[in-house]
Design a protein around this motif. Structure first.
Motif, short mmCIF file in Angstrom:
data_model
loop_
_atom_site.label_atom_id
_atom_site.label_comp_id
_atom_site.label_asym_id
_atom_site.label_seq_id
_atom_site.Cartn_x
_atom_site.Cartn_y
_atom_site.Cartn_z
N ILE A 253 15.88 -12.43 -19.22
CA ILE A 253 15.35 -13.05 -18.01
C ILE A 253 16.31 -14.16 -17.57
O ILE A 253 16.48 -15.18 -18.26
CB ILE A 253 13.94 -13.63 -18.25
CG1 ILE A 253 13.02 -12.57 -18.88
CG2 ILE A 253 13.36 -14.15 -16.93
CD1 ILE A 253 12.83 -11.33 -18.05
N SER A 256 15.96 -18.60 -17.27
CA SER A 256 14.80 -19.06 -18.04
C SER A 256 15.24 -19.55 -19.41
O SER A 256 16.23 -19.08 -19.98
CB SER A 256 13.79 -17.93 -18.20
OG SER A 256 12.67 -18.36 -18.97
N LYS A 264 9.16 -18.01 -15.67
CA LYS A 264 9.29 -16.86 -14.77
C LYS A 264 8.05 -15.95 -14.91
O LYS A 264 8.14 -14.81 -15.34
CB LYS A 264 10.56 -16.06 -15.11
CG LYS A 264 11.85 -16.84 -15.01
CD LYS A 264 12.21 -17.17 -13.56
CE LYS A 264 13.55 -17.91 -13.48
NZ LYS A 264 13.92 -18.23 -12.07
N GLU A 266 6.07 -14.30 -12.85
CA GLU A 266 5.98 -13.04 -12.11
C GLU A 266 6.74 -11.93 -12.83
O GLU A 266 6.27 -10.79 -12.94
CB GLU A 266 6.52 -13.21 -10.68
CG GLU A 266 5.73 -14.19 -9.82
CD GLU A 266 6.17 -15.63 -10.01
OE1 GLU A 266 7.11 -15.86 -10.82
OE2 GLU A 266 5.58 -16.52 -9.38
N ILE A 267 7.91 -12.28 -13.34
CA ILE A 267 8.71 -11.29 -14.06
C ILE A 267 8.09 -10.97 -15.41
O ILE A 267 7.94 -9.80 -15.78
CB ILE A 267 10.16 -11.80 -14.24
CG1 ILE A 267 10.83 -12.00 -12.88
CG2 ILE A 267 10.97 -10.83 -15.10
CD1 ILE A 267 12.21 -12.65 -12.96
N ASN A 271 6.34 -7.30 -15.90
CA ASN A 271 6.88 -6.35 -16.87
C ASN A 271 5.87 -6.02 -17.95
O ASN A 271 5.72 -4.85 -18.35
CB ASN A 271 8.15 -6.92 -17.51
CG ASN A 271 9.37 -6.79 -16.62
OD1 ASN A 271 9.46 -5.89 -15.79
ND2 ASN A 271 10.32 -7.70 -16.77
N GLN A 285 10.36 -1.61 -14.30
CA GLN A 285 10.74 -2.98 -14.59
C GLN A 285 10.76 -3.82 -13.32
O GLN A 285 11.24 -3.38 -12.27
CB GLN A 285 12.12 -3.01 -15.26
CG GLN A 285 12.48 -4.35 -15.88
CD GLN A 285 13.73 -4.22 -16.76
OE1 GLN A 285 13.89 -3.25 -17.50
NE2 GLN A 285 14.60 -5.22 -16.67
N VAL A 286 10.22 -5.03 -13.42
CA VAL A 286 10.16 -5.96 -12.28
C VAL A 286 11.53 -6.61 -12.09
O VAL A 286 12.15 -7.03 -13.06
CB VAL A 286 9.10 -7.05 -12.52
CG1 VAL A 286 9.12 -8.07 -11.40
CG2 VAL A 286 7.72 -6.41 -12.65
#
Length: 286
Positions: A253, A256, A264, A266-267, A271, A285-286
Protein backbone atom coordinates in the motif's frame (compact mmCIF):
# COMPACT_ATOMS: atom_id res chain seq x y z
CA UNK A 1 -19.36 8.82 12.38
CA UNK A 2 -22.21 6.33 12.54
CA UNK A 3 -23.13 5.24 16.07
CA UNK A 4 -23.30 1.49 16.51
CA UNK A 5 -23.65 -0.94 19.36
CA UNK A 6 -23.25 -4.72 19.52
CA UNK A 7 -26.28 -6.98 19.23
CA UNK A 8 -24.81 -9.29 21.86
CA UNK A 9 -22.07 -9.02 24.46
CA UNK A 10 -20.65 -11.45 26.98
CA UNK A 11 -17.67 -12.90 28.77
CA UNK A 12 -15.75 -16.14 28.38
CA UNK A 13 -14.45 -17.42 31.70
CA UNK A 14 -11.13 -19.25 31.33
CA UNK A 15 -7.76 -19.41 33.11
CA UNK A 16 -9.06 -17.07 35.83
CA UNK A 17 -9.66 -14.45 33.13
CA UNK A 18 -12.90 -12.84 32.03
CA UNK A 19 -12.63 -12.29 28.28
CA UNK A 20 -15.04 -9.69 26.95
CA UNK A 21 -16.60 -10.13 23.49
CA UNK A 22 -19.09 -8.36 21.25
CA UNK A 23 -21.19 -9.68 18.37
CA UNK A 24 -22.62 -7.43 15.66
CA UNK A 25 -25.35 -8.93 13.47
CA UNK A 26 -28.30 -11.32 13.51
CA UNK A 27 -26.52 -14.56 12.64
CA UNK A 28 -27.66 -14.54 9.00
CA UNK A 29 -24.30 -13.65 7.37
CA UNK A 30 -20.80 -15.03 7.27
CA UNK A 31 -18.78 -13.85 10.25
CA UNK A 32 -15.64 -11.71 10.39
CA UNK A 33 -13.45 -11.35 13.47
CA UNK A 34 -11.20 -8.29 13.76
CA UNK A 35 -8.23 -8.84 16.07
CA UNK A 36 -6.92 -5.94 18.14
CA UNK A 37 -3.48 -4.41 17.95
CA UNK A 38 -1.59 -4.23 21.22
CA UNK A 39 -2.98 -0.87 22.43
CA UNK A 40 -6.50 -1.30 21.03
CA UNK A 41 -9.85 -2.46 22.42
CA UNK A 42 -13.19 -3.39 20.88
CA UNK A 43 -14.38 0.19 20.37
CA UNK A 44 -11.26 0.92 18.30
CA UNK A 45 -13.01 -0.96 15.47
CA UNK A 46 -16.44 0.66 15.62
CA UNK A 47 -16.01 3.01 12.65
CA UNK A 48 -15.20 0.30 10.06
CA UNK A 49 -17.61 -2.19 11.66
CA UNK A 50 -20.54 0.07 10.74
CA UNK A 51 -19.72 -0.41 7.06
CA UNK A 52 -18.61 -4.05 7.29
CA UNK A 53 -21.98 -5.11 8.75
CA UNK A 54 -23.58 -4.64 5.33
CA UNK A 55 -21.87 -7.84 4.22
CA UNK A 56 -20.73 -9.64 7.38
CA UNK A 57 -21.56 -10.23 11.01
CA UNK A 58 -18.63 -9.14 13.16
CA UNK A 59 -16.99 -10.49 16.32
CA UNK A 60 -14.70 -8.32 18.44
CA UNK A 61 -12.99 -9.29 21.67
CA UNK A 62 -10.42 -7.94 24.12
CA UNK A 63 -7.37 -9.98 25.06
CA UNK A 64 -6.43 -10.05 28.75
CA UNK A 65 -5.10 -6.62 29.59
CA UNK A 66 -7.32 -4.82 27.09
CA UNK A 67 -10.64 -3.00 27.31
CA UNK A 68 -13.21 -4.77 29.44
CA UNK A 69 -11.28 -8.02 29.88
CA UNK A 70 -9.34 -8.99 33.00
CA UNK A 71 -6.26 -6.85 33.48
CA UNK A 72 -4.48 -8.63 36.34
CA UNK A 73 -0.68 -8.54 36.41
CA UNK A 74 -0.18 -12.22 35.64
CA UNK A 75 1.30 -14.16 32.74
CA UNK A 76 -0.65 -14.07 29.46
CA UNK A 77 -0.42 -16.67 26.70
CA UNK A 78 -0.98 -15.90 23.00
CA UNK A 79 -1.88 -19.49 22.16
CA UNK A 80 -4.66 -19.34 24.75
CA UNK A 81 -5.93 -16.09 23.18
CA UNK A 82 -6.73 -18.28 20.16
CA UNK A 83 -8.58 -20.76 22.36
CA UNK A 84 -10.62 -17.90 23.79
CA UNK A 85 -11.72 -16.95 20.28
CA UNK A 86 -12.72 -20.55 19.57
CA UNK A 87 -14.81 -20.46 22.77
CA UNK A 88 -16.46 -17.21 21.68
CA UNK A 89 -17.27 -18.80 18.33
CA UNK A 90 -18.84 -21.77 20.10
CA UNK A 91 -20.82 -19.44 22.35
CA UNK A 92 -22.30 -17.80 19.24
CA UNK A 93 -22.72 -20.98 17.16
CA UNK A 94 -20.11 -19.85 14.64
CA UNK A 95 -18.42 -22.80 12.95
CA UNK A 96 -16.13 -20.83 10.61
CA UNK A 97 -15.19 -17.20 10.13
CA UNK A 98 -12.96 -14.78 8.28
CA UNK A 99 -10.08 -13.57 10.45
CA UNK A 100 -8.30 -10.21 10.17
CA UNK A 101 -5.34 -9.32 12.36
CA UNK A 102 -3.45 -6.04 12.31
CA UNK A 103 -0.08 -5.55 14.03
CA UNK A 104 -0.13 -7.61 17.26
CA UNK A 105 -3.46 -9.05 16.10
CA UNK A 106 -1.65 -10.44 13.06
CA UNK A 107 0.53 -12.57 15.31
CA UNK A 108 -2.58 -13.90 17.05
CA UNK A 109 -4.18 -14.55 13.65
CA UNK A 110 -1.24 -16.65 12.46
CA UNK A 111 -1.37 -18.63 15.69
CA UNK A 112 -5.11 -19.20 15.32
CA UNK A 113 -4.63 -20.35 11.71
CA UNK A 114 -2.05 -22.86 12.91
CA UNK A 115 -4.27 -24.23 15.69
CA UNK A 116 -7.73 -24.01 14.12
CA UNK A 117 -7.39 -24.12 10.30
CA UNK A 118 -10.72 -25.90 9.96
CA UNK A 119 -12.50 -22.91 11.48
CA UNK A 120 -11.33 -20.32 8.95
CA UNK A 121 -12.58 -19.17 5.55
CA UNK A 122 -9.80 -16.61 4.96
CA UNK A 123 -6.93 -14.88 6.72
CA UNK A 124 -6.12 -11.17 6.28
CA UNK A 125 -2.92 -9.80 7.83
CA UNK A 126 -1.30 -6.39 8.10
CA UNK A 127 1.82 -5.40 10.01
CA UNK A 128 2.91 -8.83 11.30
CA UNK A 129 5.59 -11.46 10.67
CA UNK A 130 5.72 -15.24 10.54
CA UNK A 131 9.50 -15.54 10.29
CA UNK A 132 12.04 -14.78 13.00
CA UNK A 133 13.47 -11.29 12.52
CA UNK A 134 16.23 -10.41 14.99
CA UNK A 135 15.79 -6.64 14.77
CA UNK A 136 12.08 -6.93 15.50
CA UNK A 137 12.84 -9.05 18.55
CA UNK A 138 15.41 -6.51 19.76
CA UNK A 139 12.92 -3.66 19.30
CA UNK A 140 10.28 -5.68 21.16
CA UNK A 141 12.59 -6.18 24.13
CA UNK A 142 13.61 -2.52 24.08
CA UNK A 143 9.93 -1.51 24.20
CA UNK A 144 9.49 -3.75 27.22
CA UNK A 145 12.50 -2.17 28.96
CA UNK A 146 11.18 1.30 28.19
CA UNK A 147 7.85 0.45 29.80
CA UNK A 148 9.61 -1.19 32.74
CA UNK A 149 12.17 1.52 33.50
CA UNK A 150 10.94 4.86 32.14
CA UNK A 151 7.89 6.99 33.02
CA UNK A 152 4.90 5.84 30.99
CA UNK A 153 4.23 9.31 29.56
CA UNK A 154 7.26 8.78 27.31
CA UNK A 155 5.65 5.79 25.59
CA UNK A 156 2.63 7.25 23.71
CA UNK A 157 4.61 9.89 21.75
CA UNK A 158 7.26 7.35 20.79
CA UNK A 159 4.59 4.90 19.66
CA UNK A 160 2.74 7.34 17.42
CA UNK A 161 5.98 8.64 15.89
CA UNK A 162 6.81 5.06 14.89
CA UNK A 163 3.60 3.65 13.48
CA UNK A 164 2.39 6.29 11.01
CA UNK A 165 3.55 7.02 7.48
CA UNK A 166 4.54 10.56 6.51
CA UNK A 167 1.25 11.56 4.87
CA UNK A 168 -0.95 10.35 7.69
CA UNK A 169 1.31 11.78 10.40
CA UNK A 170 1.02 15.24 8.86
CA UNK A 171 -2.74 14.81 8.53
CA UNK A 172 -3.31 13.89 12.20
CA UNK A 173 -0.51 16.03 13.69
CA UNK A 174 -3.00 18.52 15.19
CA UNK A 175 -4.74 15.60 16.94
CA UNK A 176 -1.64 13.79 18.17
CA UNK A 177 -1.54 15.33 21.63
CA UNK A 178 -5.15 14.29 22.25
CA UNK A 179 -4.52 10.78 20.89
CA UNK A 180 -1.45 10.37 23.07
CA UNK A 181 -3.32 11.58 26.14
CA UNK A 182 -6.13 9.07 25.57
CA UNK A 183 -3.63 6.22 25.35
CA UNK A 184 -1.89 7.48 28.48
CA UNK A 185 -5.15 7.67 30.44
CA UNK A 186 -6.18 4.19 29.30
CA UNK A 187 -3.00 2.51 30.54
CA UNK A 188 -1.38 4.79 33.12
CA UNK A 189 -2.61 2.59 35.99
CA UNK A 190 -2.03 -0.72 34.22
CA UNK A 191 1.19 -0.40 32.27
CA UNK A 192 1.81 -4.04 33.17
CA UNK A 193 -0.88 -5.01 30.63
CA UNK A 194 1.16 -3.78 27.67
CA UNK A 195 4.27 -5.40 29.11
CA UNK A 196 2.47 -8.72 29.52
CA UNK A 197 1.20 -8.59 25.94
CA UNK A 198 4.71 -7.86 24.66
CA UNK A 199 5.94 -10.87 26.65
CA UNK A 200 3.54 -13.19 24.82
CA UNK A 201 5.32 -12.50 21.54
CA UNK A 202 8.44 -14.18 22.88
CA UNK A 203 7.03 -17.72 22.65
CA UNK A 204 5.58 -17.02 19.21
CA UNK A 205 8.94 -15.77 17.91
CA UNK A 206 10.68 -18.81 19.40
CA UNK A 207 8.21 -21.04 17.57
CA UNK A 208 8.61 -19.41 14.16
CA UNK A 209 12.37 -19.56 14.63
CA UNK A 210 12.71 -23.13 15.89
CA UNK A 211 9.52 -24.84 14.68
CA UNK A 212 8.71 -23.16 11.34
CA UNK A 213 7.14 -26.35 10.03
CA UNK A 214 4.14 -25.72 12.29
CA UNK A 215 3.28 -22.58 10.31
CA UNK A 216 4.12 -23.97 6.88
CA UNK A 217 1.04 -26.17 7.26
CA UNK A 218 -1.23 -23.11 7.02
CA UNK A 219 -3.10 -23.49 3.72
CA UNK A 220 -5.97 -21.02 4.18
CA UNK A 221 -6.14 -18.26 1.53
CA UNK A 222 -4.08 -15.47 3.08
CA UNK A 223 -3.98 -11.81 2.07
CA UNK A 224 -1.15 -9.63 3.44
CA UNK A 225 -1.44 -5.86 3.05
CA UNK A 226 1.48 -3.76 4.24
CA UNK A 227 2.48 -0.11 4.11
CA UNK A 228 5.49 0.80 2.03
CA UNK A 229 6.59 3.17 4.83
CA UNK A 230 6.17 0.68 7.68
CA UNK A 231 9.24 1.09 9.90
CA UNK A 232 7.95 -1.10 12.74
CA UNK A 233 7.52 -4.23 10.56
CA UNK A 234 9.51 -3.42 7.39
CA UNK A 235 7.92 -4.38 4.05
CA UNK A 236 10.52 -7.01 3.18
CA UNK A 237 9.77 -8.92 6.39
CA UNK A 238 6.08 -9.05 5.43
CA UNK A 239 6.94 -10.20 1.92
CA UNK A 240 8.66 -13.16 3.58
CA UNK A 241 5.27 -14.44 4.74
CA UNK A 242 4.98 -16.00 1.26
CA UNK A 243 8.01 -18.16 2.08
CA UNK A 244 5.98 -19.83 4.82
CA UNK A 245 2.38 -19.71 3.54
CA UNK A 246 2.14 -20.81 -0.07
CA UNK A 247 -1.50 -19.81 -0.57
CA UNK A 248 -0.66 -16.16 0.05
CA UNK A 249 -0.83 -12.85 -1.78
CA UNK A 250 0.95 -9.67 -0.68
CA UNK A 251 -0.20 -6.16 -1.56
CA UNK A 252 1.99 -3.10 -0.97
CA UNK A 253 0.00 0.00 0.00
CA UNK A 254 1.70 3.14 -1.27
CA UNK A 255 1.91 6.10 1.09
CA UNK A 256 1.07 4.15 4.24
CA UNK A 257 2.97 3.26 7.39
CA UNK A 258 2.24 0.49 9.88
CA UNK A 259 -1.50 1.01 10.43
CA UNK A 260 -2.81 0.59 6.88
CA UNK A 261 -6.42 0.15 8.00
CA UNK A 262 -6.36 3.68 9.46
CA UNK A 263 -4.14 5.37 6.90
CA UNK A 264 -5.68 3.94 3.73
CA UNK A 265 -9.05 2.52 4.83
CA UNK A 266 -10.70 2.53 1.39
CA UNK A 267 -7.91 0.39 -0.04
CA UNK A 268 -7.50 -1.84 3.00
CA UNK A 269 -11.16 -2.66 3.60
CA UNK A 270 -12.01 -2.65 -0.11
CA UNK A 271 -9.42 -5.34 -0.79
CA UNK A 272 -10.34 -7.24 2.35
CA UNK A 273 -14.06 -7.36 1.51
CA UNK A 274 -13.44 -8.45 -2.08
CA UNK A 275 -11.02 -11.12 -0.89
CA UNK A 276 -13.41 -12.47 1.74
CA UNK A 277 -16.30 -12.61 -0.73
CA UNK A 278 -14.15 -14.48 -3.26
CA UNK A 279 -12.49 -16.74 -0.63
CA UNK A 280 -9.68 -16.82 -3.15
CA UNK A 281 -6.51 -14.90 -4.01
CA UNK A 282 -8.12 -14.27 -7.39
CA UNK A 283 -10.15 -11.26 -6.27
CA UNK A 284 -10.75 -7.78 -7.66
CA UNK A 285 -8.05 -5.55 -6.22
CA UNK A 286 -8.86 -1.94 -5.27
Amino acid sequence: METISPDKTGYIHADNFEIYWEYFGKGDKEVLCLLNGIAMFTKSWYQPVASLMKDFDVILYDYPGQGASTSDDVEYNMSRFCDYLAMIMDENNVKKLHLTGISYGGFVAFEFARKYPERLHTLTISGAIITYEKLYDVNRLNSYLLLDKAPFEIFPPLLYERIFGEQFYLKVEPLLESMQQKLYERYKDRVHCIKRLIETQGEYLDNVKNKPEMYKKIAIPTLVMYGEEDTLIPPWTQERIKEVIQNCKTVKIIGSGHVVYLEKPEIFFGNMINFMKAKSLDFKQV
